[in-house]
Design an enzyme around this catalytic site. Structure first.
Site, PDB file in Angstrom:
ATOM      1  N   ASP A   1       3.719   1.267   0.308  1.00 35.76           N
ATOM      2  CA  ASP A   1       2.437   0.577   0.494  1.00 35.76           C
ATOM      3  C   ASP A   1       2.560  -0.895   0.075  1.00 35.76           C
ATOM      4  O   ASP A   1       2.862  -1.193  -1.069  1.00 35.76           O
ATOM      5  CB  ASP A   1       1.374   1.284  -0.355  1.00 35.76           C
ATOM      6  CG  ASP A   1       0.044   0.570  -0.317  1.00 35.76           C
ATOM      7  OD1 ASP A   1      -0.259  -0.062   0.702  1.00 35.76           O
ATOM      8  OD2 ASP A   1      -0.689   0.650  -1.313  1.00 35.76           O
TER       9      ASP A   1
ATOM     10  N   ASP B   1       9.625   0.071  -1.669  1.00 38.83           N
ATOM     11  CA  ASP B   1       8.305   0.622  -1.927  1.00 38.83           C
ATOM     12  C   ASP B   1       7.650   0.802  -0.546  1.00 38.83           C
ATOM     13  O   ASP B   1       8.112   0.207   0.436  1.00 38.83           O
ATOM     14  CB  ASP B   1       7.526  -0.393  -2.786  1.00 38.83           C
ATOM     15  CG  ASP B   1       6.068  -0.046  -2.930  1.00 38.83           C
ATOM     16  OD1 ASP B   1       5.764   1.111  -3.251  1.00 38.83           O
ATOM     17  OD2 ASP B   1       5.223  -0.939  -2.721  1.00 38.83           O
TER      18      ASP B   1
HETATM   19  P1  B16 Z   1      -1.546   8.693  -2.789  1.00 40.52           P
HETATM   20  P2  B16 Z   1       3.316   2.800  -3.293  1.00 40.52           P
HETATM   21  C1  B16 Z   1       0.934   3.757  -3.999  1.00 40.52           C
HETATM   22  O1  B16 Z   1       1.951   3.606  -3.044  1.00 40.52           O
HETATM   23  C2  B16 Z   1      -0.231   2.851  -3.673  1.00 40.52           C
HETATM   24  O2  B16 Z   1       0.134   1.489  -3.848  1.00 40.52           O
HETATM   25  C3  B16 Z   1      -1.399   3.161  -4.572  1.00 40.52           C
HETATM   26  O3  B16 Z   1      -2.501   2.351  -4.230  1.00 40.52           O
HETATM   27  C4  B16 Z   1      -1.763   4.652  -4.450  1.00 40.52           C
HETATM   28  O4  B16 Z   1      -2.829   4.990  -5.318  1.00 40.52           O
HETATM   29  C5  B16 Z   1      -0.529   5.472  -4.784  1.00 40.52           C
HETATM   30  O5  B16 Z   1       0.537   5.117  -3.905  1.00 40.52           O
HETATM   31  C6  B16 Z   1      -0.784   6.966  -4.654  1.00 40.52           C
HETATM   32  O6  B16 Z   1      -1.007   7.277  -3.309  1.00 40.52           O
HETATM   33  O7  B16 Z   1      -2.970   8.823  -3.187  1.00 40.52           O
HETATM   34  O8  B16 Z   1      -1.333   8.600  -1.295  1.00 40.52           O
HETATM   35  O9  B16 Z   1      -0.654   9.748  -3.406  1.00 40.52           O
HETATM   36  O10 B16 Z   1       2.937   1.356  -3.431  1.00 40.52           O
HETATM   37  O11 B16 Z   1       4.015   3.393  -4.506  1.00 40.52           O
HETATM   38  O12 B16 Z   1       4.067   3.078  -2.007  1.00 40.52           O
HETATM   39 MG    MG Z   2       3.260  -0.970  -3.165  1.00 37.47          MG
END
Ligand code: B16
Ligand code: MG
Length: 215
Positions: A12, A10
């Site tokens: 984030d 993953d």
């Molecule tokens: P974006 P991951 C996720 O990343 C985040 O944890 C989440 O907080 C966020 O809303 C989501 O990506 C969408 O991100 O707005 O940049 O498209 O944990 O799947 O890497």
């Molecule tokens: Mg994450």
């Protein structure tokens, strides 16, 4: 190391701590709409897609808007978020991650990214990590957010691997659930009280050994 042939990361909360930038941008939106958004509230958005995150935020503020306005609000948040991550560099890779990925590659383990973020590629470029991944599945390639297993199954498919040969590294409960539904092994990064469904839980990648892949 038994049958593990691929590791899916993953982004984030596992490779980088972009949650703090998501938080700043969502908080700015909440404040502009006239309500507070705490760091505790932000926990509920981890691993959740952009539009689902907006829904949660609006519920917290007791606000509702039509679809067109919601799309505009999400775009506004994203523009702020992108302006924050533009300044990221290699120093923001979480401790031990790069060493571990290199170690995996030296041992012929395939590496994939499994993130629902549409900004994942931009972040990977900023932190110079793109060449380390054999497959990159991000929010631009999937229609279903975690806990749907789509993101991890697509990664396994691109790597030409059986799900049972893959292990997912995840910081969000929704991500661990997605790994389970994909039929993969999972390692939670964070609290074992939140990630109790994972096969193993660790607090980070510093001093991690290859035997983490023994299930
Ligand atoms: P974006 P991951 C996720 O990343 C985040 O944890 C989440 O907080 C966020 O809303 C989501 O990506 C969408 O991100 O707005 O940049 O498209 O944990 O799947 O890497
Ligand atoms: Mg994450």
């Amino acid at each position: 190391m038994n049958n593990i042939k691929a590791c899916i990361f993953d982004l984030d909360g596992v490779v980088v701590d972009t949650a703090k930038y998501h938080y700043l941008a969502w908080k700015r939106l909440a404040n502009e709409l006239g309500f507070e958004f705490t760091q505790n509230d932000n926990e509920r958005l981890k691993g959740v897609s952009r539009m689902d995150s907006l829904e949660i935020l609006l519920k917290i503020g007791n606000k509702d808007f039509d679809e067109k306005t919601k799309i505009e609000l999400a775009a506004k948040k994203n523009n702020w978020y992108v302006s924050y991550i533009t300044n990221m560099d290699e120093s923001e890779i979480l401790p031990g991650v790069k060493t571990f990925i290199k170690h995996l590659r030296d041992n012929d383990i395939k590496i994939a990214l499994g993130s629902v973020s549409k900004n994942a590629m931009l972040i990977l470029k900023k932190i110079n990590l793109v060449p380390y991944f054999d497959s990159i599945i991000d929010g631009t390639k999937v229609t279903n957010a975690k806990p749907n297993p789509e993101v991890f199954l697509k990664a396994a498919k691109e790597l030409n691997m059986n799900p049972s040969s893959c292990v997912v590294f995840e910081d969000a409960a929704a991500g661990i659930e997605a790994a389970i539904r994909a039929g993969m092994h999972s390692v939670g990064i964070g609290s074992k009280f939140i990630l109790y469904k994972a096969d193993k839980v660790i607090c980070g990648f510093e001093n991690i050994k290859l035997d983490i892949l023994n299930f």
